[in-house]
Scaffold this active site. Structure first.
Site, PDB file in Angstrom:
ATOM      1  N   ASP A   1       0.860  -1.189   0.000  1.00 35.53           N
ATOM      2  CA  ASP A   1       0.000   0.000   0.000  1.00 35.53           C
ATOM      3  C   ASP A   1       0.894   1.238   0.000  1.00 35.53           C
ATOM      4  OD1 ASP A   1      -2.388   1.545   0.100  1.00 35.53           O
ATOM      5  OD2 ASP A   1      -2.066   1.857   2.230  1.00 35.53           O
ATOM      6  N   SER A   2       0.274   2.357  -0.318  1.00 38.90           N
ATOM      7  CA  SER A   2       1.016   3.616  -0.277  1.00 38.90           C
ATOM      8  C   SER A   2       1.352   4.004   1.162  1.00 38.90           C
ATOM      9  CB  SER A   2       0.185   4.719  -0.930  1.00 38.90           C
ATOM     10  OG  SER A   2      -1.070   4.804  -0.283  1.00 38.90           O
TER      11      SER A   2
ATOM     12  N   CYS B   1      -3.553  -1.032  -2.340  1.00 39.25           N
ATOM     13  CA  CYS B   1      -3.808   0.389  -2.603  1.00 39.25           C
ATOM     14  C   CYS B   1      -4.732   0.524  -3.823  1.00 39.25           C
ATOM     15  CB  CYS B   1      -2.483   1.095  -2.874  1.00 39.25           C
ATOM     16  SG  CYS B   1      -2.665   2.842  -3.236  1.00 39.25           S
TER      17      CYS B   1
ATOM     18  N   CYS C   1     -11.110   3.115  -1.311  1.00 38.17           N
ATOM     19  CA  CYS C   1      -9.840   3.648  -0.822  1.00 38.17           C
ATOM     20  C   CYS C   1      -9.530   2.955   0.507  1.00 38.17           C
ATOM     21  CB  CYS C   1      -9.958   5.164  -0.618  1.00 38.17           C
ATOM     22  SG  CYS C   1      -8.520   5.892   0.199  1.00 38.17           S
TER      23      CYS C   1
ATOM     24  N   HIS D   1      -8.286   3.903   3.171  1.00 39.62           N
ATOM     25  CA  HIS D   1      -8.528   4.634   4.416  1.00 39.62           C
ATOM     26  C   HIS D   1     -10.000   4.733   4.800  1.00 39.62           C
ATOM     27  CE1 HIS D   1      -4.398   5.700   3.821  1.00 39.62           C
ATOM     28  NE2 HIS D   1      -4.367   6.509   4.857  1.00 39.62           N
TER      29      HIS D   1
ATOM     30  N   GLU E   1      -5.372  10.198   8.413  1.00 42.34           N
ATOM     31  CA  GLU E   1      -3.945  10.216   8.777  1.00 42.34           C
ATOM     32  C   GLU E   1      -3.679  11.092   9.999  1.00 42.34           C
ATOM     33  OE1 GLU E   1      -0.995   8.844   7.497  1.00 42.34           O
ATOM     34  OE2 GLU E   1      -2.274   7.470   6.391  1.00 42.34           O
TER      35      GLU E   1
HETATM   36  N1  DGL Z   1      -3.921   3.831  -0.452  1.00 43.22           N
HETATM   37  C1  DGL Z   1      -4.640   4.870  -1.160  1.00 43.22           C
HETATM   38  C2  DGL Z   1      -5.843   4.248  -1.864  1.00 43.22           C
HETATM   39  O1  DGL Z   1      -6.348   3.216  -1.476  1.00 43.22           O
HETATM   40  C3  DGL Z   1      -5.083   5.980  -0.235  1.00 43.22           C
HETATM   41  C4  DGL Z   1      -3.951   6.798   0.321  1.00 43.22           C
HETATM   42  C5  DGL Z   1      -3.157   7.531  -0.740  1.00 43.22           C
HETATM   43  O2  DGL Z   1      -3.696   8.447  -1.383  1.00 43.22           O
HETATM   44  O3  DGL Z   1      -1.994   7.163  -0.908  1.00 43.22           O
HETATM   45  O4  DGL Z   1      -6.317   4.794  -2.812  1.00 43.22           O
END
Ligand code: DGL
Length: 272
Positions: free
Chosen positions: A11-12, A74, A191, A193, A153
């Site tokens: 993931d990011s 992600c 997403c 989050h 976050e």
């Molecule tokens: N992990 C990203 C997603 O699921 C969300 C966080 C980001 O923008 O890096 O789209």
């Protein structure tokens, strides 16, 4: 690489831990390696070529760790980079968009789905394509929610600010309309989050709208793939490692605040 090799999860940042959690719940015998590119979070507002380059680096990182399968947890990376990196990778990769689309369709009685996601995911149109691949008659309305990742976050899930932001984004999807802007009966959290704002989404959406995400169906897809290729682990003691780029203290802190559960000690990783 074999059945006892770990499953890689990318993931990011910390958000993909929601997917890791579900994987570990459904596949308790599997070893896992999680990588969060926390140093370069968020991916959501970045141009597609940058997201592809970063995801490519991450896949190279996993390639040296003997993974039997990689989950692109992600949504933004899946939406923009899955096709590119899958063609280059010797290790099979599963993204979250297709499983998310399947979950939404299964939940939508009226086949009218609202997708909330980052700017990059919405711009890519990946969810619309994935839903229409499965049901070409399904109505899909997208909404980018750029304020939500920073809210999560900064530990503000559960605050009035979070509820207001969710209301601002979701209200247009619920408004009365005809064929062009249908009232959705399912809201897909596209997403990593957003499951951490599930309470807010559920409250704003109301009882007539189901709120779904891709974690459960992604873990199911992983199980199916591993089972059909006889790659499920044999139940020996699994190991779990968590890596992050950037300062690991910050990652651990955010992860612990968000999940409130004990994670393995976070190790430092560098992506080049
Ligand atoms: N992990 C990203 C997603 O699921 C969300 C966080 C980001 O923008 O890096 O789209």
């Amino acid at each position: 690489m074999g059945a006892s090799s770990p499953i890689g999860v990318f993931d990011s940042g910390v958000g993909g831990l929601t997917v890791l959690k579900e994987l570990r719940r459904q596949l308790a015998g599997e070893s896992t390696i999680y990588l969060g590119d926390e140093a370069r979070m968020p991916y959501g507002p970045r141009p597609a070529d940058e997201v592809i380059a970063f995801t490519r680096q991450a896949m190279r990182w996993f390639a040296t760790r003997d993974c039997k399968l990689i989950v692109l947890a992600c949504n933004t990376a899946t939406a923009q980079a899955l096709e590119a990196v899958r063609d280059e990778s010797a290790v099979p990769i599963i993204g979250v968009v297709r499983p998310g689309a399947a979950a939404a369709i299964a939940s939508s009685a009226r086949r009218s789905i609202g997708v909330v996601a980052t700017v990059g995911t919405v711009r890519s149109g990946a969810y619309v394509r994935a839903v229409r691949d499965l049901d070409p008659l399904c109505d899909v309305t997208q909404q980018a929610c750029p304020r939500l990742v920073p809210i999560v976050e900064s530990g503000k899930a559960g605050t009035p600010e979070a509820l207001d932001a969710v209301r601002e984004y979701v209200a247009p999807l619920l408004s009365e309309g005809g064929v062009v802007t249908p009232v959705v009966d399912t809201l897909l959290l596209g997403c990593t989050h957003y499951p951490l704002l599930r309470e807010e989404f559920t409250k704003v959406a109301g009882p007539g709208v189901r709120v779904v995400d891709s974690a459960t169906t992604t873990a199911l897809a992983v199980r199916e793939v591993l089972a059909s290729h006889r790659l499920l682990a044999d139940g020996a003691t699994p190991t779990h490692r968590v890596f992050a780029t950037g300062p690991v203290e910050r990652f651990s802190e955010v992860a612990r605040t968000i999940f409130g559960e004990k994670l393995p000690e976070v190790e430092a990783a560098a992506l080049t």
